[in-house]
Enzyme design. Structure first.
Site, PDB file in Angstrom:
ATOM      1  CB  CYS A 378      -0.997  -0.064   1.147  1.00 22.49           C
ATOM      2  SG  CYS A 378      -2.438   0.938   0.808  1.00 22.49           S
ATOM      3  CG  HIS A 503      -3.461  -3.747   2.931  1.00 24.00           C
ATOM      4  ND1 HIS A 503      -2.519  -3.315   3.834  1.00 24.00           N
ATOM      5  CD2 HIS A 503      -4.074  -2.633   2.463  1.00 24.00           C
ATOM      6  CE1 HIS A 503      -2.555  -1.992   3.911  1.00 24.00           C
ATOM      7  NE2 HIS A 503      -3.490  -1.551   3.087  1.00 24.00           N
ATOM      8  CD  GLU A 505      -1.332  -6.577   4.933  1.00 22.49           C
ATOM      9  OE1 GLU A 505      -1.037  -6.813   3.739  1.00 22.49           O
ATOM     10  OE2 GLU A 505      -1.472  -5.420   5.384  1.00 22.49           O
TER      11      GLU A 505
END
Ligand code: GLN
Length: 531
Positions: A378, A503, A505
């Site tokens: 990001c 993102h 994750e």
């Protein structure tokens, strides 16, 4: 009709209630029960999006764009499910809904009160989420500590829920702390006794107690908790400190907690299949290849502010026989190359605002120049573009988030964001499709052309600079469906220089590591230990 398990917490916060909740969900799921989980946060914010990650931990983003408490990340990781914004109830949300009803005239003539109007709203919300998801069991975790003023309406609501649904349909699990006094080495039950007393004063008698403690509870201590807290001794469980959070379900399973829960809920018991999970836990503990990863960020003093990234490391490392050690580097104080002397890979995570941006750019430059595996997420993606613009294209460029008047706004605000004034829930949020270019590193990792990844940003790469950047060797290997927004960048010829606007994750799971993390750890392992 779904059944409910309500998890409360006593003594103090930060006991790992979210992990206990997730673990219980996993154990029930391993018996074939379908599960959903709700987190209740007794604060007045309508969602976690406006909260400082430094104080409250990471803001987790869901598929539907909900900005929620980090515990929903734990639920998703343990249970391998996708939740929605409605699975996070806050005081702000509950009150807003009641006040909206009041203004609409729904309560016309009545005095609107916490009991029954707010409590009805809470119960209604819990039931709706449970019924809509069509699950067998809905686990509800109540944030905060029993005894706080804030959590009162929620505890009152779940007390009523048990009364209305019946004893066999609502189960109360209370998590507490049993500290050990250093001098005598004795496990102390008094704080647990007090917190249960507090709970009983509200009208809730826990059915099960899970005690966090540095070591497993001894039998005598269990007996004492049973006697003073009015819980059968076989319903007192220990959750001792463990090396890795993914061990918690296994520790509870060994004590037969699942049988106790299912008995209480009058549901049939069967043996669970946890083989894959056990193997995953072994792999996370036994990695033989240490890696030193530098995280260059702003909220580095609280691990919880980057919890999903840390978990994504573990998921990928487990597959690659690696063991990740993270070194936190406060971007603002980043001095120079010497900080990276022992670094095997560099990650620049998401972030907001000017502070630390130049330090992050320096770290990215170092990774690019020295062939150090790099992953940017990001803000880390946006700053990688700024770095490339400055040091390869020779432009005096910046993101307008840091410098509004930069001569070359290489990263700029999204057009639809320009008119927005409200802060809460207004970013580009949630899962959006990304088209991955064949033949790139990203494609090699995802192995498909269309992926769905979660976003949370206001700025993007300025389309006017894309040709120049690509002309200078940067490859945009992932692009949004509109063909305007850049989503993944990479640098051919570098061991691993990859960054994403989204993102990755948030979608990493044990047994299913996020592809960009997998590639990152793999590159670091190969660089350090050979192929
Ligand atoms: N601050 C940047 C933006 O709003 C990046 C956000 C992030 O890293 N989550 O676009």
């Amino acid at each position: 009709m779904p059944k409910y398990i309500v998890v409360t917490g006593g003594v103090l916060s930060g006991l790992g209630k979210g992990i206990v909740t997730s673990s219980i969900g996993l154990l029930l799921k391993s018996r074939g029960y379908s599960i959903t989980a709700i987190k209740i946060d007794p604060y007045l914010n309508c969602d976690a999006g406006t909260m400082n990650p430094f104080q409250h931990g990471e803001v987790f983003v869901l598929e539907d764009g909900g900005e929620v408490d980090l515990d929903l990340g734990n639920y998703e990781r343990f249970l391998d499910i996708n939740l929605s914004r409605d699975n996070n109830i806050t005081t702000g949300k509950a009150y807003r809904s009641v006040i909206e009803r009041e203004r609409r005239g729904d309560y016309l003539g009545k005095t609107v009160q916490i009991v029954p109007h707010v409590t009805d709203e809470i119960k209604g919300w819990i039931r709706e989420v449970a019924v809509k998801s069509g699950v067998d069991i809905c686990v509800v975790e109540i944030g905060g500590t029993v005894g706080d003023i804030e959590s009162m309406p929620f505890l009152e609501a779940v007390r009523q829920l048990r009364l209305e649904e019946g004893k066999e349909n609502v189960l109360f699990i209370h998590t507490t702390l049993v500290p050990i006094m250093k001098v005598v080495g004795e496990q102390k039950t008094k704080p647990t006794q007090h917190s249960v007393k507090e709970l009983r004063a509200i009208g809730i008698s826990p059915d099960i107690i899970v005690a966090r403690s540095p070591r497993p509870l001894n039998e005598e201590v269990k007996g004492k908790i049973s006697l003073f807290c009015n819980v059968p001794v076989h319903a007192v469980f220990s959750s001792p400190d463990v090396e890795c959070i993914y061990e918690v379900p296994l520790v509870l399973e060994k004590q037969d907690i699942t049988r106790c829960i299912l008995n209480n809920l009058a549901l049939p018991y069967s043996e669970g299949n946890l083989e894959e999970w056990v193997r995953f836990v072994e792999k996370t503990k036994n990695g033989t290849k240490p890696l030193n990863i530098a995280m260059v960020g702003k909220y580095t003093s609280l691990g919880d502010s980057y919890i999903s990234i840390l978990e994504a490391f573990r998921h990928a490392a487990a597959e690659l026989d690696a063991k990740v050690k993270v070194t936190w580097i406060e971007a603002e104080n980043l001095k120079g190359e010497e900080e990276f002397r022992t670094t095997d890979a560099i990650l620049v995570p998401g972030g907001f605002g000017e502070r630390g941006a130049e330090g992050k750019i320096r770290a990215i430059e170092y990774a690019r120049d020295n062939g150090i595996p790099f992953l940017g997420i990001c803000f880390g993606f946006q700053l990688a573009v700024v770095e490339y613009g400055r040091h390869v294209l020779g432009l005096d460029c910046n993101t307008t988030e840091v410098d509004e008047h930069t001569p070359h706004p290489i990263v700029t605000i999204l057009p639809e964001q320009r008119e927005i004034e409200q802060m809460g829930g207004t970013m580009r949020l949630g899962a959006e499709p990304v088209v991955v270019k064949k033949g790139t590193t990203a494609y090699g990792l995802y192995k498909k052309e269309k992926i769905l990844e979660r976003h949370r940003h206001r700025y993007e790469v300025n389309p006017e600079y894309i040709d120049k950047l690509e002309g200078a060797g940067l490859v945009f290997s992932g692009i949004a469906e509109d063909k305007i927004r850049m989503e993944i960048l990479e640098l051919p010829g570098h061991p691993y220089f990859v960054a994403s606007q989204f993102h990755p994750e948030f979608k990493s799971h044990p047994l299913k590591p996020a592809p960009l993390f997998y590639g990152f750890i793999k590159a670091a392992v190969e660089k350090k230990y050979g192929q």
